[in-house]
Design a protein around this motif. Structure first.
Motif, short mmCIF file in Angstrom:
data_model
loop_
_atom_site.label_atom_id
_atom_site.label_comp_id
_atom_site.label_asym_id
_atom_site.label_seq_id
_atom_site.Cartn_x
_atom_site.Cartn_y
_atom_site.Cartn_z
N THR A 180 0.82 -1.21 0.00
CA THR A 180 0.00 0.00 0.00
C THR A 180 0.85 1.26 0.00
N ALA A 181 1.94 1.25 0.76
CA ALA A 181 2.81 2.43 0.82
C ALA A 181 3.52 2.64 -0.50
N VAL A 182 4.02 1.57 -1.11
CA VAL A 182 4.73 1.68 -2.39
C VAL A 182 3.78 2.16 -3.48
N ALA A 183 2.57 1.59 -3.51
CA ALA A 183 1.59 1.98 -4.53
C ALA A 183 1.27 3.47 -4.43
N ALA A 184 1.09 3.97 -3.24
CA ALA A 184 0.77 5.38 -3.05
C ALA A 184 1.95 6.27 -3.44
N ASP A 185 3.15 5.90 -3.00
CA ASP A 185 4.33 6.70 -3.29
C ASP A 185 4.65 6.76 -4.78
N GLU A 186 4.38 5.67 -5.48
CA GLU A 186 4.73 5.60 -6.90
C GLU A 186 3.61 6.12 -7.81
N GLY A 187 2.58 6.70 -7.21
CA GLY A 187 1.58 7.41 -8.00
C GLY A 187 0.41 6.61 -8.50
N TRP A 188 0.19 5.41 -7.99
CA TRP A 188 -0.95 4.61 -8.42
C TRP A 188 -2.20 5.04 -7.64
N SER A 189 -3.32 4.96 -8.30
CA SER A 189 -4.56 5.45 -7.69
C SER A 189 -5.01 4.59 -6.52
N SER A 190 -4.65 3.33 -6.53
CA SER A 190 -5.00 2.44 -5.42
C SER A 190 -4.06 1.24 -5.43
N ALA A 191 -4.04 0.52 -4.32
CA ALA A 191 -3.20 -0.67 -4.24
C ALA A 191 -3.70 -1.74 -5.21
N GLU A 192 -5.02 -1.77 -5.45
CA GLU A 192 -5.57 -2.78 -6.35
C GLU A 192 -5.12 -2.53 -7.79
N VAL A 193 -5.18 -1.25 -8.21
CA VAL A 193 -4.73 -0.91 -9.57
C VAL A 193 -3.25 -1.23 -9.73
N PHE A 194 -2.47 -0.87 -8.72
CA PHE A 194 -1.04 -1.16 -8.75
C PHE A 194 -0.79 -2.67 -8.85
N SER A 195 -1.52 -3.45 -8.06
CA SER A 195 -1.31 -4.90 -8.04
C SER A 195 -1.60 -5.52 -9.40
N ARG A 196 -2.65 -5.03 -10.07
CA ARG A 196 -2.97 -5.56 -11.40
C ARG A 196 -1.85 -5.22 -12.39
N ALA A 197 -1.36 -3.98 -12.34
CA ALA A 197 -0.29 -3.58 -13.24
C ALA A 197 0.98 -4.38 -12.96
N PHE A 198 1.26 -4.61 -11.70
CA PHE A 198 2.46 -5.37 -11.32
C PHE A 198 2.37 -6.80 -11.83
N ARG A 199 1.20 -7.43 -11.65
CA ARG A 199 1.03 -8.81 -12.09
C ARG A 199 1.16 -8.92 -13.61
N ARG A 200 0.58 -7.95 -14.34
CA ARG A 200 0.69 -7.97 -15.82
C ARG A 200 2.14 -7.88 -16.26
N SER A 201 2.94 -7.08 -15.55
CA SER A 201 4.32 -6.84 -15.97
C SER A 201 5.27 -7.94 -15.51
#
Length: 305
Positions: free
Chosen positions: A74-95
Motif C-alpha cells: 500500500t505504501a509503495v503503490a501510493a508513493d509511486e503514483g498509483w490510484s489504489s493498491a488494487e490498480v497497482f497490483s494488477r499492473a504489477f502482475r501484468r508486468s
C-alpha cells in the motif's frame, strides 16, 4: 547559467519523465519547457518509448525494488503514483507475472527497448550498446590529458610575461630528476617536455633539449604549438602500439646506471599520472594569478565533447 552547447538534453527529458510532481505528459512537457507534442516526439526519438510508457515502466521497476526491500504494498503503490493498491497490483502482475507479494521472486528490471532502467536508490541506468566496441579507458585518458594540457596552455596566454615566469612556488619539485618547477610556465613546460623525452626514447631519437619548453625561452603561444605537434605524435604512437598489441614491449635504457627496463604501458601510465598531477598544480598557480580554469575532470570534458 548553463551553456546550451553543454546541456544533456536526454537527461533533462528523463528528469521530466520521472519527476514525481509530473502526473501526466502535459506536466512533463511544461517542466522541460517544451510543447507536449515536441516533448513526446523527442522522448520517443531518444528512447524508443512514449513518455507515459517509459514513466510507467521505471516506476514499476522502482516499486519492485522497494517491495524486495520489504516495504508494504500500500505504501509503495501510493508513493509511486498509483490510484489504489488494487490498480497497482494488477499492473504489477501484468508486468512481472506474479503479485506484488511475490516481488522477491523476480528481477526488478523489466524488458526495455532502450536499455534504460531504474537504478537504486534514486538513479537511472542506461545499458551500453552491446553491438558497439567496448570503450577504451586508456584512450580516453590519453585524449583528455592532451586536451586538458592544451586548454591550460591556451588559458596561460592571458598571463603577462612576468606572470608566466614568476616563481610563485619557489623550490617546488614534482620529480627530483626534473628539477624545480616554480612557475606556471615551468610546470606546463614540464608536462610537454616529459612526453618529448619518452617519445624520443621510444622512437630511438637523441635526447631532446629542454629550451623549447622552458618559460624563460618560450611563450605560451610557442609552447602551445610545440605541444600540438607533440600531442599528435604521442597519441599516434600509443594508438599504433595498441593496434599492434605491443604495449607490453620493453625498452632497456642503457644510459641509466645501472640499466633500467621500462614497459610501454608502464611509461604511458607514468606520463599520465604526473601530467594529471602537474595540471592540477598549474590550476592552483593560475588561480593565484587571478585566472579561473575548468576543474579538469574527464567527466566534464566528455560532456563538452
Amino acid at each position: 547559467m548553463t551553456d546550451p552547447a553543454r546541456r544533456d538534453r536526454l537527461r533533462e527529458l528523463l528528469d521530466a519523465v520521472v519527476d514525481a510532481d509530473n502526473t501526466d505528459v502535459g506536466d512533463m512537457a511544461r517542466s522541460s519547457f517544451a510543447s507536449e507534442f515536441h516533448f513526446s516526439r523527442e522522448v520517443r526519438r531518444l528512447t524508443g518509448e512514449s513518455p507515459a510508457a517509459l514513466r510507467r515502466r521505471i516506476m514499476l521497476e522502482r516499486a519492485a525494488w522497494r517491495l524486495r526491500g520489504g516495504e508494504r504494498v500500500t505504501a509503495v503503490a501510493a508513493d509511486e503514483g498509483w490510484s489504489s493498491a488494487e490498480v497497482f497490483s494488477r499492473a504489477f502482475r501484468r508486468s512481472y507475472g506474479v503479485p506484488p507479494s511475490r516481488a522477491d521472486n523476480v528481477e526488478f528490471r523489466l524488458p526495455a527497448p532502450n536499455g534504460l532502467h531504474f537504478h537504486p536508490p534514486q538513479s537511472l541506468w542506461l545499458d551500453s550498446d552491446g553491438d558497439k566496441k567496448e570503450p577504451d579507458i586508456s584512450q580516453l585518458m590519453v585524449a583528455h590529458d592532451i586536451a586538458d594540457t592544451a586548454y591550460l596552455i591556451d588559458t596561460s596566454t592571458t598571463l603577462s610575461k612576468e606572470q608566466w615566469q614568476e616563481h610563485i612556488s619557489p623550490g617546488q619539485v614534482v620529480l627530483d630528476w626534473d628539477g624545480e618547477e616554480p612557475s606556471v610556465g615551468a610546470v606546463l613546460g614540464a608536462i610537454v617536455w616529459t612526453k618529448e623525452v619518452w617519445l624520443a626514447t621510444i622512437e630511438g631519437r637523441d635526447f631532446p633539449g629542454r629550451e623549447p619548453t622552458q618559460p624563460e625561452s618560450t611563450t605560451p603561444e610557442q609552447l602551445a604549438a610545440h605541444h600540438a605537434d607533440l600531442g599528435n605524435r604521442w597519441s599516434a604512437m600509443i594508438s599504433d602500439y595498441t593496434a599492434e598489441g605491443r604495449l607490453g614491449d620493453t625498452i632497456i635504457d642503457a644510459l641509466c646506471d645501472p640499466p633500467e627496463s621500462f614497459q610501454l604501458y608502464g611509461i604511458i601510465a607514468h606520463v599520465l599520472t604526473y601530467s594529471a598531477h602537474r595540471r592540477q598544480v598549474a590550476r592552483g598557480m593560475l588561480a593565484r594569478c587571478g585566472v579561473e580554469t575548468r576543474i579538469g575532470d574527464p567527466l566534464e570534458w566528455m560532456r563538452g565533447n
